[in-house]
Design an enzyme around this catalytic site. Sequence first.
Site, PDB file in Angstrom:
ATOM      1  N   HIS A  14      39.660  42.360  34.038  1.00 22.28           N
ATOM      2  CA  HIS A  14      41.088  42.031  34.077  1.00 22.28           C
ATOM      3  C   HIS A  14      41.590  41.958  32.640  1.00 22.28           C
ATOM      4  O   HIS A  14      40.833  41.682  31.712  1.00 22.28           O
ATOM      5  CB  HIS A  14      41.248  40.675  34.783  1.00 22.28           C
ATOM      6  CG  HIS A  14      42.642  40.258  35.066  1.00 22.28           C
ATOM      7  ND1 HIS A  14      43.469  39.722  34.111  1.00 22.28           N
ATOM      8  CD2 HIS A  14      43.365  40.274  36.223  1.00 22.28           C
ATOM      9  CE1 HIS A  14      44.637  39.411  34.663  1.00 22.28           C
ATOM     10  NE2 HIS A  14      44.607  39.740  35.946  1.00 22.28           N
ATOM     11  N   ASP A  54      33.638  35.240  33.904  1.00 24.44           N
ATOM     12  CA  ASP A  54      34.939  35.066  34.551  1.00 24.44           C
ATOM     13  C   ASP A  54      34.695  34.986  36.053  1.00 24.44           C
ATOM     14  O   ASP A  54      34.326  35.971  36.678  1.00 24.44           O
ATOM     15  CB  ASP A  54      35.825  36.266  34.181  1.00 24.44           C
ATOM     16  CG  ASP A  54      37.128  36.334  34.969  1.00 24.44           C
ATOM     17  OD1 ASP A  54      37.334  35.502  35.863  1.00 24.44           O
ATOM     18  OD2 ASP A  54      37.933  37.250  34.684  1.00 24.44           O
ATOM     19  N   GLN A 106      37.428  35.613  40.662  1.00 21.73           N
ATOM     20  CA  GLN A 106      37.340  36.263  41.965  1.00 21.73           C
ATOM     21  C   GLN A 106      36.037  35.966  42.707  1.00 21.73           C
ATOM     22  O   GLN A 106      35.852  36.420  43.831  1.00 21.73           O
ATOM     23  CB  GLN A 106      37.504  37.775  41.800  1.00 21.73           C
ATOM     24  CG  GLN A 106      38.833  38.208  41.220  1.00 21.73           C
ATOM     25  CD  GLN A 106      40.006  37.912  42.143  1.00 21.73           C
ATOM     26  OE1 GLN A 106      39.843  37.810  43.347  1.00 21.73           O
ATOM     27  NE2 GLN A 106      41.195  37.771  41.571  1.00 21.73           N
ATOM     28  N   LYS A 115      43.501  30.690  43.254  1.00 21.87           N
ATOM     29  CA  LYS A 115      42.854  31.748  44.039  1.00 21.87           C
ATOM     30  C   LYS A 115      41.855  31.174  45.039  1.00 21.87           C
ATOM     31  O   LYS A 115      41.301  31.920  45.851  1.00 21.87           O
ATOM     32  CB  LYS A 115      42.165  32.748  43.109  1.00 21.87           C
ATOM     33  CG  LYS A 115      43.128  33.475  42.165  1.00 21.87           C
ATOM     34  CD  LYS A 115      42.402  34.447  41.270  1.00 21.87           C
ATOM     35  CE  LYS A 115      43.293  34.993  40.174  1.00 21.87           C
ATOM     36  NZ  LYS A 115      44.380  35.841  40.658  1.00 21.87           N
ATOM     37  N   CYS A 140      46.549  44.478  36.786  1.00 23.95           N
ATOM     38  CA  CYS A 140      46.152  44.029  35.444  1.00 23.95           C
ATOM     39  C   CYS A 140      44.779  44.567  35.064  1.00 23.95           C
ATOM     40  O   CYS A 140      43.979  43.885  34.406  1.00 23.95           O
ATOM     41  CB  CYS A 140      46.172  42.506  35.337  1.00 23.95           C
ATOM     42  SG  CYS A 140      47.825  41.797  35.458  1.00 23.95           S
TER      43      CYS A 140
END
Length: 406
Positions: A121, A199, A202, A225, A364
Site C-alpha cells: 500500500h 503491516d 489486512q 478495518k 492505493c
Amino acid sequence: MFDIQEIRSQFSILDRQVNGKPLVYLDNAATSQKPDSVLEVWNRYYTELNANVHRGIHTLSQLATEEMELSRRKIQKFINAKHDFEVIFTKGTTEGLNLISYILTQKLKKGDEIIISYLEHHSNIVPWQLLCERTGAILRVIPMDGNGVLDLEAFDQMISEKTKIVSINQVSNALGVINPAKEIIEKTRKNSGAYIVIDGAQSAPHFKIDVQEMDCDFFVFSGHKMYAPMGTGILYGKQELLEALPPFHGGGEMIATCSFTGTTYAALPFKYEAGTPNVGGNIALGAATDFILGIGHENIQHHENALLEYTQKKLLELDGLKVYGEKAKRTGVVSFNLEGVGIASDVGMILDKLGIAVRTGHHCTQPIMEYFNIAGTVRASFAVYNTFDEIDLLVEGVKKAQRMLS
C-alpha cells in the site's frame, strides 16, 4: 457454533437499504462495519465516562484511564505481545508506519538499504521514500509474479549487511495475497541485522496474530478495518527498541520532566503517546478484539475462506472476467475486471445502484496496477458478516454490468 444470522443481527447498519435495495456491503478492506457492542462501548465513554486520561485524580478521569488501559491489555493479548507497554495507540496503520520511519532516521546513513515489496500500500512505500530522502538510503523492492506472489529468491539476493529495514505487509489490500511474513523474517534475521516491520492492516481482521512467534520488531494495524472506530490503531514494538529510539511527537503525556533547559521522556508506552488520545476509540478497539475473539479466529477464517472460494468460482464462470492473484494463497479479497470494460468504476456504479458496495480504482497500490497494465480493479472484500446469498447478488450484479457495458 457459527451462526451467521446471529452475527449479522449485531450490525444494525446491515438492515438499511441503499438505492431501494438491501445493503450488500463488500468493501471491508477499506473499512468494516461496526457491531453494536463496539458502538455501545464507544457511546458509553462519551455519555458516562468522558474525561481525559492519566492526568486527573477525579473519578471520571480514573475510570476512563482504567478502561483505556484495560483495552491496551486486551490488544496485548490479541497480538500476543510480551508486555502491555509494547502496545502504542495510534490513529491507524499509516501513522504507525510514519512513526517507525521517523524514529529510525538516525539509524540509517547514505548507501544503506530499505527493502519493501511490490505488493505494498502507498502507506508502506511513501514513508520509506521520505526516509531515503532524509538519509541517502536506497529503496529496494521485492518483485512479484503474475499472481502477486513475491519472488523470495530475488529477496535472497537483495538482502545483505547493507539492509537496515525490511517492511512488508502480511496481506495485500489490493489482491488479498498472503505474504510469507514468517519466512521473510527468518531470512532477514539470518542475513542481516535489519529492523523488521510488518503491516498487519489486512491480516488482523482475518487471522490470529502472534508477534512473539513471528519475531517482528514492529507490527502495525488499523482498528477501523477490524470492527473498531476510525482513527484507531496500534503500533507494537519490542521493548528494547522502543526504549532506545527517540519519540515521534512532543507534548503533554510523553514527558517525565520538562524545563526550558531540557526534557526527559516518560516510560513506555507514554513516550510515544503525546497529547490527548482518542480515548473512546481506543476503548472501543479493545471491544472489537472481544468481538473477534468471541467468534474465534478459526471460525472467522473458515467462513471467509469459503466466501472467497465461492466468489472466485462463481465469478470465473463468467466469460471475459479476470481475477488478479487467482492462483495465490489469499484471504478476504477478490479483485477482478471485465474484459472490454475500460473503467472499473463503471462496474462499481452499476453495482451501487443495486445496493452492492464494492471498491474500484487502484486501491492505493498504483505499482501493482502498473505491473498489470491496468488503471484499477473492482474489489470485493469480505468480513465475518457476509453471506453466500450476498455473493450471489454480487455475481448477478456483475452480469448486469457486463450486459450494460459490453
